[in-house]
Design an enzyme around this catalytic site. Structure first.
Site, PDB file in Angstrom:
ATOM      1  N   THR A 184     -24.005-100.173  70.528  1.00 11.38           N
ATOM      2  CA  THR A 184     -24.859 -98.979  69.897  1.00 11.38           C
ATOM      3  C   THR A 184     -25.858 -98.865  71.325  1.00 11.38           C
ATOM      4  O   THR A 184     -25.905 -99.244  72.487  1.00 11.38           O
ATOM      5  CB  THR A 184     -25.600 -99.817  69.173  1.00 11.38           C
ATOM      6  OG1 THR A 184     -24.886-100.401  67.822  1.00 11.38           O
ATOM      7  CG2 THR A 184     -26.612 -99.692  68.863  1.00 11.38           C
ATOM      8  N   ARG A 212     -22.851 -99.313  54.100  1.00 10.05           N
ATOM      9  CA  ARG A 212     -24.214-100.847  54.975  1.00 10.05           C
ATOM     10  C   ARG A 212     -25.396 -99.482  55.476  1.00 10.05           C
ATOM     11  O   ARG A 212     -24.975 -98.558  56.822  1.00 10.05           O
ATOM     12  CB  ARG A 212     -23.567-101.643  55.424  1.00 10.05           C
ATOM     13  CG  ARG A 212     -24.116-102.601  56.179  1.00 10.05           C
ATOM     14  CD  ARG A 212     -24.147-102.137  57.465  1.00 10.05           C
ATOM     15  NE  ARG A 212     -24.271-103.279  58.733  1.00 10.05           N
ATOM     16  CZ  ARG A 212     -25.087-103.011  60.216  1.00 10.05           C
ATOM     17  NH1 ARG A 212     -24.491-101.697  60.516  1.00 10.05           N
ATOM     18  NH2 ARG A 212     -25.353-104.457  60.654  1.00 10.05           N
ATOM     19  N   GLY A 236     -27.301-105.641  68.452  1.00  6.75           N
ATOM     20  CA  GLY A 236     -27.201-107.020  68.011  1.00  6.75           C
ATOM     21  C   GLY A 236     -26.605-106.812  66.650  1.00  6.75           C
ATOM     22  O   GLY A 236     -26.199-105.007  66.152  1.00  6.75           O
ATOM     23  N   GLY A 238     -27.673-106.130  63.350  1.00  2.00           N
ATOM     24  CA  GLY A 238     -28.245-105.143  62.194  1.00  2.00           C
ATOM     25  C   GLY A 238     -28.929-106.132  61.460  1.00  2.00           C
ATOM     26  O   GLY A 238     -31.062-105.879  61.263  1.00  2.00           O
TER      27      GLY A 238
HETATM   28  N1  ASP Z   1     -27.624-103.762  65.653  1.00  2.00           N
HETATM   29  C1  ASP Z   1     -26.829-102.348  65.216  1.00  2.00           C
HETATM   30  C2  ASP Z   1     -25.718-102.413  63.912  1.00  2.00           C
HETATM   31  O1  ASP Z   1     -26.202-103.534  63.203  1.00  2.00           O
HETATM   32  C3  ASP Z   1     -25.055-102.518  65.757  1.00  2.00           C
HETATM   33  C4  ASP Z   1     -25.214-102.663  67.226  1.00  2.00           C
HETATM   34  O2  ASP Z   1     -26.411-102.888  67.608  1.00  2.00           O
HETATM   35  O3  ASP Z   1     -23.799-102.423  68.297  1.00  2.00           O
HETATM   36  O4  ASP Z   1     -25.432-101.936  63.324  1.00  2.00           O
END
Ligand code: ASP
Length: 325
Positions: A184, A212, A236, A238
């Site tokens: 992300t 989601r 991370g 989410g």
């Molecule tokens: N936080 C994002 C999610 O859960 C994923 C990520 O940070 O890579 O969609």
């Protein structure tokens, strides 16, 4: 109440995701976050707003398919893409967010349109897609070969019950970190006028269920900015950031007198304590222009740039805060 003094030295911090970065993709990730930090900082140097800088930085990373945002987004369990993004202005607390997007080239630009051109904060699916055409935003095929391959491998594992995917996602990430590259993207900035902003954009998690929504488009969870504290962007798992309202918690922590670095570390400690060390990373900036970056994931791909650095500084590690237990 402790009041911090506002200074006007521009700063930008960007991230290209927590998780475990595969060796062969590390250089691409570092080059991508440097490019984003440089592009955002140019905006700040020219006297434009932190909001413009974080939008520019995130746009650059959405266009770079090494990251899981815009082109290169992760695939849902039914092989679709559902992108999401958010942006927030610390001066006004105005915010915009979008979710369940199929092919808009830059979700963060659509989030800004929601913020500036509607009376709402968060639009998803068809409603958000309508604004894409109304405001003439570009569309782009977000699917890449790499993500399709990753999807195939993960789906195979899931079918063979090697992947107990959703129920205990954090444990899965801890024991199979090589399977996940949650790259992300996000950015936080302080501009010459002493205003902060934050933005985050993602394809979400591989094999996520359709519909989601993660933390990235949720104001307070993945993104927060407030001129009375600072700005924060999370990456991370989410669901963890949602449960802890992590970006806002980090800003609150700055508000009571912590530096951006202390606040990010404190928030990761909270993740370790309350969420069993589930994989997270955070970047932040406070109103004194101090930067913060901390994670408990194997890597955090990130970069920053200030008047002093002249060039963006990038790394795959920041302050790693491990679970004491
Ligand atoms: N936080 C994002 C999610 O859960 C994923 C990520 O940070 O890579 O969609």
């Amino acid at each position: 109440m402790y009041k911090v003094k506002v200074v006007h030295k521009p700063v930008i911090v960007v991230h290209g995701g927590a998780g475990a970065w595969q060796t062969e993709r590390m250089d691409l990730g570092l080059a991508g976050v440097k490019d984003a930090a440089r592009a955002g900082f140019e905006i700040l140097k020219s006297g434009q707003a932190a909001l413009d800088a974080v939008e520019m930085a995130v746009t650059r990373m959405e266009d770079d398919e090494v990251f899981n945002a815009g082109r290169g987004s992760a695939l849902t369990i039914n092989k679709c893409i559902e992108m999401e993004a958010s942006i927030m202005d610390g001066k006004t607390l105005d915010a915009g967010a979008v979710g369940l997007l199929k092919d808009v080239r830059n979700p963060v630009c659509l989030a800004r349109i929601v913020m500036e051109k509607t009376d709402h904060v968060f639009l998803v699916a068809e409603g958000a897609e309508k604004l894409v055409d109304l405001f003439g935003l570009e569309r782009r095929d977000p699917f890449t070969e790499l993500r399709i391959q990753q999807w195939g491998a993960l789906k195979e594992n899931l079918m063979q019950e090697k992947l107990n995917y959703m129920p205990k996602l954090h444990r899965l990430v801890a024991s199979h970190s090589q399977l996940f590259e949650p790259s992300t993207v996000g950015a936080v900035a302080l501009d010459k006028n002493g205003n902060v902003a934050a933005a985050t954009s993602t394809g979400g998690f591989s094999l996520k269920l359709p519909g989601r929504i993660g933390d990235s488009p949720l104001i307070g969870c993945g993104t927060y900015a407030d001129n009375e504290a600072g700005a924060c962007s999370a990456t991370g798992i989410g669901e963890i950031a949602v449960k802890l309202v992590l970006a806002k918690s980090t800003c609150d922590s700055i508000h009571v007198g912590r530096s951006a670095q202390e606040a990010t570390e404190k928030s990761i400690e909270l993740v370790n304590r309350r969420m069993h060390g589930g994989s997270m990373g955070l970047i932040a900036v406070d109103m004194l222009g101090r930067i913060g970056a901390a994670h408990n994931s194997p890597n955090l791909c990130w970069a920053y740039m200030t008047m002093k650095t002249h060039q963006p500084k990038a790394s795959l590690k920041a302050k790693t805060v491990r679970d004491a237990g």
